[in-house]
Design a protein around this motif. Structure first.
Motif, PDB file in Angstrom:
ATOM      1  N   ILE A  88      36.349  46.852  53.195  1.00 14.97           N
ATOM      2  CA  ILE A  88      37.287  46.768  52.072  1.00 14.97           C
ATOM      3  C   ILE A  88      36.783  45.734  51.076  1.00 14.97           C
ATOM      4  O   ILE A  88      36.446  44.605  51.462  1.00 14.97           O
ATOM      5  CB  ILE A  88      38.697  46.354  52.528  1.00 14.97           C
ATOM      6  CG1 ILE A  88      39.221  47.278  53.618  1.00 14.97           C
ATOM      7  CG2 ILE A  88      39.647  46.306  51.328  1.00 14.97           C
ATOM      8  CD1 ILE A  88      39.576  48.659  53.146  1.00 14.97           C
ATOM      9  N   LEU A  89      36.722  46.142  49.824  1.00 16.53           N
ATOM     10  CA  LEU A  89      36.492  45.190  48.735  1.00 16.53           C
ATOM     11  C   LEU A  89      37.825  45.047  48.021  1.00 16.53           C
ATOM     12  O   LEU A  89      38.398  46.021  47.538  1.00 16.53           O
ATOM     13  CB  LEU A  89      35.423  45.698  47.768  1.00 16.53           C
ATOM     14  CG  LEU A  89      35.121  44.784  46.575  1.00 16.53           C
ATOM     15  CD1 LEU A  89      34.481  43.481  47.037  1.00 16.53           C
ATOM     16  CD2 LEU A  89      34.209  45.486  45.576  1.00 16.53           C
ATOM     17  N   ARG A  90      38.296  43.824  47.961  1.00 12.85           N
ATOM     18  CA  ARG A  90      39.632  43.563  47.421  1.00 12.85           C
ATOM     19  C   ARG A  90      39.501  42.706  46.159  1.00 12.85           C
ATOM     20  O   ARG A  90      38.805  41.687  46.163  1.00 12.85           O
ATOM     21  CB  ARG A  90      40.465  42.836  48.461  1.00 12.85           C
ATOM     22  CG  ARG A  90      41.881  42.517  48.062  1.00 12.85           C
ATOM     23  CD  ARG A  90      42.545  41.721  49.168  1.00 12.85           C
ATOM     24  NE  ARG A  90      43.908  41.335  48.852  1.00 12.85           N
ATOM     25  CZ  ARG A  90      44.560  40.367  49.464  1.00 12.85           C
ATOM     26  NH1 ARG A  90      43.974  39.688  50.429  1.00 12.85           N
ATOM     27  NH2 ARG A  90      45.806  40.089  49.135  1.00 12.85           N
ATOM     28  N   ILE A  91      40.168  43.145  45.115  1.00  7.04           N
ATOM     29  CA  ILE A  91      40.166  42.393  43.864  1.00  7.04           C
ATOM     30  C   ILE A  91      41.618  42.089  43.523  1.00  7.04           C
ATOM     31  O   ILE A  91      42.427  42.987  43.295  1.00  7.04           O
ATOM     32  CB  ILE A  91      39.530  43.176  42.704  1.00  7.04           C
ATOM     33  CG1 ILE A  91      38.179  43.764  43.118  1.00  7.04           C
ATOM     34  CG2 ILE A  91      39.360  42.268  41.487  1.00  7.04           C
ATOM     35  CD1 ILE A  91      37.574  44.703  42.090  1.00  7.04           C
ATOM     36  N   GLN A  92      41.944  40.815  43.517  1.00 13.14           N
ATOM     37  CA  GLN A  92      43.305  40.404  43.196  1.00 13.14           C
ATOM     38  C   GLN A  92      43.446  40.129  41.707  1.00 13.14           C
ATOM     39  O   GLN A  92      42.492  39.708  41.045  1.00 13.14           O
ATOM     40  CB  GLN A  92      43.666  39.148  43.995  1.00 13.14           C
ATOM     41  CG  GLN A  92      43.698  39.378  45.500  1.00 13.14           C
ATOM     42  CD  GLN A  92      44.010  38.098  46.257  1.00 13.14           C
ATOM     43  OE1 GLN A  92      43.193  37.182  46.283  1.00 13.14           O
ATOM     44  NE2 GLN A  92      45.171  38.028  46.872  1.00 13.14           N
ATOM     45  N   GLN A  93      44.644  40.355  41.211  1.00 13.68           N
ATOM     46  CA  GLN A  93      44.974  40.040  39.808  1.00 13.68           C
ATOM     47  C   GLN A  93      43.890  40.540  38.858  1.00 13.68           C
ATOM     48  O   GLN A  93      43.284  39.771  38.120  1.00 13.68           O
ATOM     49  CB  GLN A  93      45.188  38.541  39.654  1.00 13.68           C
ATOM     50  CG  GLN A  93      46.326  38.014  40.520  1.00 13.68           C
ATOM     51  CD  GLN A  93      46.462  36.491  40.439  1.00 13.68           C
ATOM     52  OE1 GLN A  93      45.467  35.790  40.336  1.00 13.68           O
ATOM     53  NE2 GLN A  93      47.686  36.024  40.478  1.00 13.68           N
ATOM     54  N   VAL A  94      43.659  41.836  38.893  1.00 18.25           N
ATOM     55  CA  VAL A  94      42.560  42.415  38.128  1.00 18.25           C
ATOM     56  C   VAL A  94      42.714  42.137  36.644  1.00 18.25           C
ATOM     57  O   VAL A  94      43.822  42.039  36.103  1.00 18.25           O
ATOM     58  CB  VAL A  94      42.433  43.935  38.371  1.00 18.25           C
ATOM     59  CG1 VAL A  94      42.080  44.210  39.815  1.00 18.25           C
ATOM     60  CG2 VAL A  94      43.695  44.673  37.954  1.00 18.25           C
ATOM     61  N   VAL A  95      41.552  42.007  35.997  1.00 17.07           N
ATOM     62  CA  VAL A  95      41.484  41.832  34.541  1.00 17.07           C
ATOM     63  C   VAL A  95      40.599  42.955  34.002  1.00 17.07           C
ATOM     64  O   VAL A  95      39.897  43.630  34.763  1.00 17.07           O
ATOM     65  CB  VAL A  95      40.896  40.463  34.161  1.00 17.07           C
ATOM     66  CG1 VAL A  95      41.762  39.340  34.728  1.00 17.07           C
ATOM     67  CG2 VAL A  95      39.469  40.313  34.648  1.00 17.07           C
ATOM     68  N   ARG A  96      40.629  43.143  32.676  1.00 19.04           N
ATOM     69  CA  ARG A  96      39.888  44.266  32.090  1.00 19.04           C
ATOM     70  C   ARG A  96      38.395  44.157  32.372  1.00 19.04           C
ATOM     71  O   ARG A  96      37.702  45.165  32.499  1.00 19.04           O
ATOM     72  CB  ARG A  96      40.157  44.324  30.591  1.00 19.04           C
ATOM     73  CG  ARG A  96      41.548  44.827  30.289  1.00 19.04           C
ATOM     74  CD  ARG A  96      41.670  45.383  28.908  1.00 19.04           C
ATOM     75  NE  ARG A  96      42.974  46.034  28.736  1.00 19.04           N
ATOM     76  CZ  ARG A  96      43.703  45.949  27.643  1.00 19.04           C
ATOM     77  NH1 ARG A  96      43.282  45.240  26.608  1.00 19.04           N
ATOM     78  NH2 ARG A  96      44.851  46.591  27.564  1.00 19.04           N
ATOM     79  N   GLY A  97      37.900  42.950  32.488  1.00 22.65           N
ATOM     80  CA  GLY A  97      36.480  42.769  32.763  1.00 22.65           C
ATOM     81  C   GLY A  97      36.057  43.233  34.147  1.00 22.65           C
ATOM     82  O   GLY A  97      34.861  43.306  34.427  1.00 22.65           O
TER      83      GLY A  97
END
Lengths: 112, 114
Positions: free
Chosen positions: B76-85
């Motif tokens: 699992i690759l987890r990205i929290q609080q994603v931003v447009r970048g």
């Protein structure tokens, strides 16, 4: 620092031509070098893998060479076809378990 | 033997949400690598994992990104609080625990942050 470069960045050729894509790397302790194909919006397709002990690999109309002393690899495509149009990426592996360092790619267009 | 399976293929998240990207390696493969391809840029290494261990995370952003490869189940690759970048294509690759092998890549997950 490992760095992989590819020349040219883009190439357009008429159908039927033979062509060569170039890849250069700075780390002489290369373990293997791999060529990939990426179609727009798609994933990666492995084309050829050359171990550091090898000089070249062939698959169909594709031939890849490796020259560690000069830090170069070439991908030769014979009798190009429109279906060969894609981005071609070379990638250097330093060990069999380590990350692979990708070049920026060469965008190839084969014109019918 | 199915190839490297990534899901979802496309993921849309609003800014501030969490994104979870899954990668199931090929059967028999115990090494997983994650790469990111930003628009108009090349593929960049993010992290290398073996079962239950992070071996090399030198390419991971320091904040908001994490990865795991549990004993059972996909990586699992987890990205929290994603931003447009964070909008990019994320590719997973796997390889077996053997010498002289190549890494096999999945089809990627295309993340769009709106």
């Amino acid at each position: 620092k490992q760095e992989v470069t590819q020349i040219p960045a883009a190439l357009s050729v008429p159908e039927g031509e033979n062509l060569v894509l170039n890849c250069s790397f700075t780390d002489s302790a290369i373990y293997n070098l791999q060529w990939f194909r990426q179609d727009p919006g798609k994933g990666l397709t492995s084309l050829l893998l050359i171990q550091s002990s090898q000089r070249e690999q062939t698959s169909g109309r594709l031939n890849a060479s490796l020259d560690k002393s000069s830090g170069r690899s070439t991908l030769y495509i014979a009798a190009s076809q429109p279906g060969d149009s894609a981005t071609y990426l070379c990638a250097e592996g330093k060990t069999s378990y380590d990350k692979v360092i990708f070049g920026p790619g060469t965008s190839l267009s084969v014109i019918p | 033997n199915a190839g490297v399976m990534q899901n979802p293929r496309h993921l849309v998240r609003r800014r501030g949400q969490e994104a979870r990207l899954r990668c199931s390696p090929m059967k028999g493969h115990s090494h997983v690598y994650w790469y990111r391809q930003l628009p108009e840029e090349g593929l960049k290494f993010m992290v290398y994992l073996q079962k239950e261990n992070i071996i090399d995370e030198s390419g991971m952003p320091k904040e908001r990104f994490s990865a795991e490869f549990p004993k059972e189940g996909p990586s699992i690759l987890r990205i929290q609080q994603v931003v447009r970048g964070d909008s990019a294509a994320y590719f997973c690759a796997s390889s077996p625990p053997a010498m002289n092998t190549e890494a096999f890549f999945g089809q990627g997950t295309r993340l769009t942050v709106v």
